[in-house]
Scaffold this motif. Sequence first.
Motif, short mmCIF file in Angstrom:
data_model
loop_
_atom_site.label_atom_id
_atom_site.label_comp_id
_atom_site.label_asym_id
_atom_site.label_seq_id
_atom_site.Cartn_x
_atom_site.Cartn_y
_atom_site.Cartn_z
N GLU A 37 22.45 -4.09 -6.16
CA GLU A 37 22.76 -5.25 -5.32
C GLU A 37 24.04 -4.98 -4.54
O GLU A 37 25.08 -4.68 -5.12
N VAL A 38 23.96 -5.05 -3.20
CA VAL A 38 25.13 -4.87 -2.36
C VAL A 38 25.83 -6.21 -2.21
O VAL A 38 25.27 -7.15 -1.66
N LEU A 39 27.06 -6.29 -2.73
CA LEU A 39 27.80 -7.55 -2.71
C LEU A 39 28.52 -7.80 -1.39
O LEU A 39 28.81 -8.94 -1.04
N GLY A 40 28.84 -6.71 -0.66
CA GLY A 40 29.57 -6.88 0.58
C GLY A 40 29.79 -5.56 1.29
O GLY A 40 29.40 -4.50 0.81
N GLU A 41 30.42 -5.65 2.47
CA GLU A 41 30.69 -4.47 3.29
C GLU A 41 32.11 -4.55 3.83
O GLU A 41 32.66 -5.64 4.00
N ALA A 42 32.69 -3.38 4.09
CA ALA A 42 34.02 -3.32 4.71
C ALA A 42 34.03 -2.19 5.72
O ALA A 42 33.33 -1.18 5.55
N ALA A 43 34.83 -2.36 6.78
CA ALA A 43 34.89 -1.35 7.84
C ALA A 43 36.15 -0.50 7.77
O ALA A 43 36.35 0.39 8.59
N ASP A 44 37.04 -0.78 6.81
CA ASP A 44 38.26 0.01 6.67
C ASP A 44 38.77 -0.10 5.24
O ASP A 44 38.31 -0.94 4.46
#
Length: 218
Positions: A37-44
């Motif tokens: 399960e992917v809880l979130g994303e970040a770009a940096d």
Amino acid sequence: MTEDPGTARVITLLVVDDHPVVRDGLRGMFASAPGFEVLGEAADGVTAVELTARLDPDVVLMDLRMPGGGGVAAIAELIRLGARSRVLVLTTYDTESDTLPAIEAGATGYLLKDAPREELLTAVRAAADGRTVLSPAVASRLVSRVRTPAAPAREPLSVREREVLRLVARGTSNREIAAELFISEATVKTHLTHVFAKLGAKDRAAAVATAYERGILG
């Protein structure tokens, strides 16, 4: 003994990459695989640290070179904060100046983005269990480094790394360096991590001394 699929552990992830297409692709891949399960994303890196603290994923899939905060500095900060999450580096770079600082900063594993789907899924499961995962190319570099720890032929410092080191030699703090070079403090730390790795130095003083000794700083 096999696990009951109904009670099998779900591994939670945070995907960190500055390219939206890469994040979308990874999210889709894990969404189609059972047990993730992917809880979130970040770009940096800076956002990655904030989200990791808030979401507490089992595994952070971390890119290394990102504007606004690189992966090595983020890994080091997560270790400093005592984060439970394991960090699995997923990048296109396998040079010594990228590999070694990431591993030394505390990454659980290091894979290249051309890794097959099943290899990546297996690596994430292994990382979640705290096992070290290294791509063959990275493993061979680390073995070579262990065998020849004092090898004289090191990668030269980049122009930016020299600028940072010159300011360090003047006693300038990371915050002041960031302001003078118009970069973030996280980027300064990343440059310093690379400088330390390339010079074989453990801290700022040793890096400056080695640089003077080798004629890098005059």
